[in-house]
Design a protein around this motif. Structure first.
Motif, PDB file in Angstrom:
ATOM      1  N   UNK A 152      84.503 -19.663  -1.872  1.00 12.93           N
ATOM      2  CA  UNK A 152      84.013 -19.457  -3.230  1.00 12.93           C
ATOM      3  C   UNK A 152      82.934 -18.381  -3.224  1.00 12.93           C
ATOM      4  N   UNK A 153      82.989 -17.488  -4.209  1.00 15.89           N
ATOM      5  CA  UNK A 153      81.960 -16.459  -4.344  1.00 15.89           C
ATOM      6  C   UNK A 153      80.784 -17.053  -5.119  1.00 15.89           C
ATOM      7  N   UNK A 154      79.648 -17.190  -4.432  1.00  9.36           N
ATOM      8  CA  UNK A 154      78.449 -17.751  -5.047  1.00  9.36           C
ATOM      9  C   UNK A 154      77.590 -16.646  -5.651  1.00  9.36           C
ATOM     10  N   UNK A 155      77.494 -15.515  -4.948  1.00 11.29           N
ATOM     11  CA  UNK A 155      76.710 -14.378  -5.422  1.00 11.29           C
ATOM     12  C   UNK A 155      77.491 -13.088  -5.174  1.00 11.29           C
ATOM     13  N   UNK A 156      77.411 -12.186  -6.139  1.00  6.75           N
ATOM     14  CA  UNK A 156      78.039 -10.874  -5.966  1.00  6.75           C
ATOM     15  C   UNK A 156      77.136  -9.796  -6.533  1.00  6.75           C
ATOM     16  N   UNK A 157      76.821  -8.814  -5.702  1.00  4.22           N
ATOM     17  CA  UNK A 157      76.090  -7.631  -6.131  1.00  4.22           C
ATOM     18  C   UNK A 157      76.901  -6.398  -5.756  1.00  4.22           C
ATOM     19  N   UNK A 158      76.919  -5.418  -6.653  1.00  2.00           N
ATOM     20  CA  UNK A 158      77.622  -4.161  -6.392  1.00  2.00           C
ATOM     21  C   UNK A 158      76.737  -3.017  -6.860  1.00  2.00           C
ATOM     22  N   UNK A 159      76.399  -2.114  -5.926  1.00  2.00           N
ATOM     23  CA  UNK A 159      75.484  -1.029  -6.232  1.00  2.00           C
ATOM     24  C   UNK A 159      76.053   0.294  -5.717  1.00  2.00           C
ATOM     25  N   UNK A 160      75.792   1.361  -6.469  1.00  2.00           N
ATOM     26  CA  UNK A 160      76.316   2.668  -6.095  1.00  2.00           C
ATOM     27  C   UNK A 160      75.316   3.750  -6.476  1.00  2.00           C
ATOM     28  N   UNK A 161      75.268   4.803  -5.669  1.00  2.00           N
ATOM     29  CA  UNK A 161      74.388   5.918  -5.977  1.00  2.00           C
ATOM     30  C   UNK A 161      74.986   7.245  -5.564  1.00  2.00           C
ATOM     31  N   UNK A 162      74.856   8.238  -6.440  1.00  2.00           N
ATOM     32  CA  UNK A 162      75.178   9.609  -6.085  1.00  2.00           C
ATOM     33  C   UNK A 162      73.896  10.262  -5.591  1.00  2.00           C
ATOM     34  N   UNK A 163      73.811  10.523  -4.304  1.00  2.00           N
ATOM     35  CA  UNK A 163      72.577  10.948  -3.653  1.00  2.00           C
ATOM     36  C   UNK A 163      72.758  12.299  -2.979  1.00  2.00           C
ATOM     37  N   UNK A 364      77.640  -6.757  -1.900  1.00  2.00           N
ATOM     38  CA  UNK A 364      77.038  -7.868  -1.161  1.00  2.00           C
ATOM     39  C   UNK A 364      77.562  -9.169  -1.754  1.00  2.00           C
ATOM     40  N   UNK A 365      78.180  -9.989  -0.910  1.00  2.00           N
ATOM     41  CA  UNK A 365      78.722 -11.269  -1.353  1.00  2.00           C
ATOM     42  C   UNK A 365      78.116 -12.404  -0.545  1.00  2.00           C
ATOM     43  N   UNK A 366      77.688 -13.434  -1.235  1.00  2.00           N
ATOM     44  CA  UNK A 366      77.335 -14.704  -0.598  1.00  2.00           C
ATOM     45  C   UNK A 366      78.440 -15.683  -0.973  1.00  2.00           C
ATOM     46  N   UNK A 367      79.052 -16.297   0.050  1.00  2.00           N
ATOM     47  CA  UNK A 367      80.205 -17.160  -0.157  1.00  2.00           C
ATOM     48  C   UNK A 367      79.946 -18.541   0.430  1.00  2.00           C
ATOM     49  N   UNK A 368      80.786 -19.513   0.042  1.00  2.00           N
ATOM     50  CA  UNK A 368      80.661 -20.876   0.560  1.00  2.00           C
ATOM     51  C   UNK A 368      82.058 -21.386   0.893  1.00  2.00           C
ATOM     52  N   UNK A 369      82.204 -21.955   2.091  1.00  2.00           N
ATOM     53  CA  UNK A 369      83.517 -22.475   2.474  1.00  2.00           C
ATOM     54  C   UNK A 369      83.695 -23.903   1.956  1.00  2.00           C
ATOM     55  N   UNK A 370      84.834 -24.516   2.273  1.00  2.00           N
ATOM     56  CA  UNK A 370      85.160 -25.836   1.747  1.00  2.00           C
ATOM     57  C   UNK A 370      84.172 -26.904   2.191  1.00  2.00           C
ATOM     58  N   UNK A 371      83.482 -26.651   3.306  1.00  2.00           N
ATOM     59  CA  UNK A 371      82.493 -27.602   3.826  1.00  2.00           C
ATOM     60  C   UNK A 371      81.082 -27.297   3.339  1.00  2.00           C
ATOM     61  N   UNK A 372      80.963 -26.306   2.453  1.00  2.00           N
ATOM     62  CA  UNK A 372      79.657 -25.957   1.934  1.00  2.00           C
ATOM     63  C   UNK A 372      78.867 -25.020   2.814  1.00  2.00           C
ATOM     64  N   UNK A 373      79.471 -24.523   3.881  1.00  2.00           N
ATOM     65  CA  UNK A 373      78.768 -23.619   4.787  1.00  2.00           C
ATOM     66  C   UNK A 373      78.724 -22.207   4.193  1.00  2.00           C
ATOM     67  N   UNK A 374      77.529 -21.602   4.150  1.00  2.00           N
ATOM     68  CA  UNK A 374      77.421 -20.271   3.536  1.00  2.00           C
ATOM     69  C   UNK A 374      77.867 -19.152   4.468  1.00  2.00           C
ATOM     70  N   UNK A 375      78.388 -18.086   3.887  1.00  2.00           N
ATOM     71  CA  UNK A 375      78.735 -16.873   4.614  1.00  2.00           C
ATOM     72  C   UNK A 375      78.208 -15.672   3.813  1.00  2.00           C
ATOM     73  N   UNK A 376      78.002 -14.556   4.491  1.00  2.00           N
ATOM     74  CA  UNK A 376      77.534 -13.355   3.804  1.00  2.00           C
ATOM     75  C   UNK A 376      78.358 -12.158   4.240  1.00  2.00           C
ATOM     76  N   UNK A 377      78.844 -11.413   3.253  1.00  2.00           N
ATOM     77  CA  UNK A 377      79.625 -10.210   3.526  1.00  2.00           C
ATOM     78  C   UNK A 377      78.933  -8.999   2.910  1.00  2.00           C
TER      79      UNK A 377
END
Length: 446
Positions: A152-163, A364-377
């Motif tokens: 499950x996606x708990x948090x999602x951030x998406x950022x972009x810059x022309x630098x 940036x994604x913070x996710x949670x598996x079926x057991x409630x364990x968090x993951x970060x991508x």
């Protein structure tokens, strides 16, 4: 008998080079006709080799009859005109039964044409550039991956810059130069409030506070950047399938401390676009004195640091702009402060022919598996330009737009109506084609 498909590209500006070059190669290979319409092609020809089979047609597209003439015999139109003109183009496409592709955000006026476009069997594809565009394609792939792994996606951030690459910044402490519309940069921080979701709460921020309340993000492999919130992140909540996510934030990236310095310019009225300077203010120095109440930059600096000692690390940013310097023959009569500031920045932040621009995007994604364990991508994209108009910005806007047109014309997609590219049928072929151009995300899973 095979029908020869006529593609018409409206506009040959700075972002159109890779689009034109790529579709020119496709047209040669597939037997399509490609026509590019604009008033002038000098700049395009200076940076890109254009196929002899690509028709460069000198047309004044601001003349309604000329625009209608070009659209009328087209099978598909790609509009890289200013976004405000896309709806006008779309209405003409409805009259003549022509498909339309753009890289711009989908306006309410464009959405209102959905039923008619669908009924006529036409595709009006929008948001197929960089941001929006590549962000949707890559994010949708991540969401499908998460779903396939039962996350499950708990948090999602998406950022972009022309630098600009740091090697091309010289002594410029802002570490920024114009690679896109200068007016949009200067007017950021004005207009509607910014809206996003964070930790389950809807956040609203007055646009004028967006730089003062920016945040930091550490991008794997690239370091720390400033992030300021985009207008309305919740626009994509349902489209992304993130109604249950606790955080949804889309933002713009800048080099560290840019936002802090720009916030000072906003607070003191240097970016004010509403009011023209009074008649007695005729030079840049007088303008500076009128806004700050100080005789010169040094006096203003003393005042700034006395009241805000935490600004000591951005005084160099402000000094670099020479806000209180006047030049011979200048006239600011009838201008507002935002326009005066833009004129200063067009000199100070001009992208030189040998400068290398840089596009950075991070999900940036913070996710949670079926057991409630968090993951970060983290999913990170970095693209460098090649100098001249062969910029990273032109690549990342032009290539996905061209590749979407190619995929559609090859008969691989049957979507109709006003669309944005979220589905796997769009992201899979376009991301695969982008990879062949070395536009590839680096994934960091933990």
């Amino acid at each position: 008998m095979k029908i020869v498909k006529q593609i018409s590209i409206l506009g040959a500006g700075r972002s159109a080079g890779f689009l034109i070059s790529y579709l020119g190669n496709c047209a040669n290979r597939e037997g399509w006709k490609l026509r590019v319409c604009d008033k002038d092609f000098m700049r395009l020809k200076a940076s890109f080799e254009i196929s002899s089979h690509t028709e460069l047609s000198i047309v004044d597209l601001s003349v309604p009859s000329e625009l209608s003439r070009i659209v009328s015999d087209s099978f598909l139109v790609v509009s890289v005109l200013p976004p405000i003109l896309h709806v006008e183009v779309a209405k003409i496409c409805l009259v003549y039964g022509v498909h339309l592709f753009t890289a711009s955000y989908t306006s309410a006026q464009m959405l209102s044409l959905d039923a008619e476009a669908t009924a006529k069997g036409l595709l009006f594809m929008n948001e197929l550039g960089l941001d929006p565009g590549i962000d949707h394609l890559s994010a949708s792939r991540l969401f499908d991956k998460a779903q396939s792994e039962g996350l499950d996606v708990v948090e999602f951030e998406s950022h972009c810059g022309g630098l600009v690459s740091e090697d091309s910044c010289g002594n410029n402490p802002w570490k920024y130069k114009f690679t896109w519309n200068p007016s949009n940069v200067v007017l950021a921080g004005q207009g509607d409030s910014c809206i996003w979701k964070e930790n389950g709460n809807i956040k609203r921020l007055d646009a004028q506070r967006v730089f003062a309340e920016s945040r930091k993000i550490s991008v794997p492999g690239l370091g720390i950047f400033d992030v300021y919130a985009n207008r309305n992140s919740l626009t994509y909540q349902e489209l992304y399938g993130l109604n249950n996510a606790k955080t949804l934030l889309r933002g713009t990236l800048r080099r560290e401390n840019y936002c802090k310095a720009w916030s000072v310019l906003i607070d003191w009225g240097f970016a004010n676009s509403k009011d023209c300077v009074p008649p007695q203010v005729n030079t840049r120095k007088e303008w500076f004195q009128w806004l700050t109440g100080a005789k010169n930059f040094s006096q203003w600096t003393i005042q700034l640091l006395r009241d805000n000692p935490h600004l000591d690390n951005i005084i160099g940013h402000l000094h670099y702009l020479e806000l209180d310097s006047s030049s011979a023959g200048e006239s600011i009569s009838g201008l507002n402060s935002a326009r005066i500031l833009e004129n200063i920045l067009l000199d100070k932040w001009q992208l030189q022919a040998n400068d290398i621009d840089e596009v950075v995007m991070v999900h940036k994604l913070v996710l949670r598996d079926l057991n409630g364990k968090p993951k970060q991508w983290y999913s990170v994209l970095r693209v460098l330009g090649e100098g001249g108009d062969r910029t990273a910005m032109a690549k990342t806007v032009g290539f996905p737009l061209a590749m979407g047109v190619e995929t559609f014309l090859m008969g691989e997609l049957t979507d109709r109506g006003v669309m944005v590219p979220f589905d796997k049928s769009w992201y899979r072929p376009i991301l695969d084609k982008l990879a062949l151009q070395k536009i590839v995300f680096e994934e960091h899973f933990s």
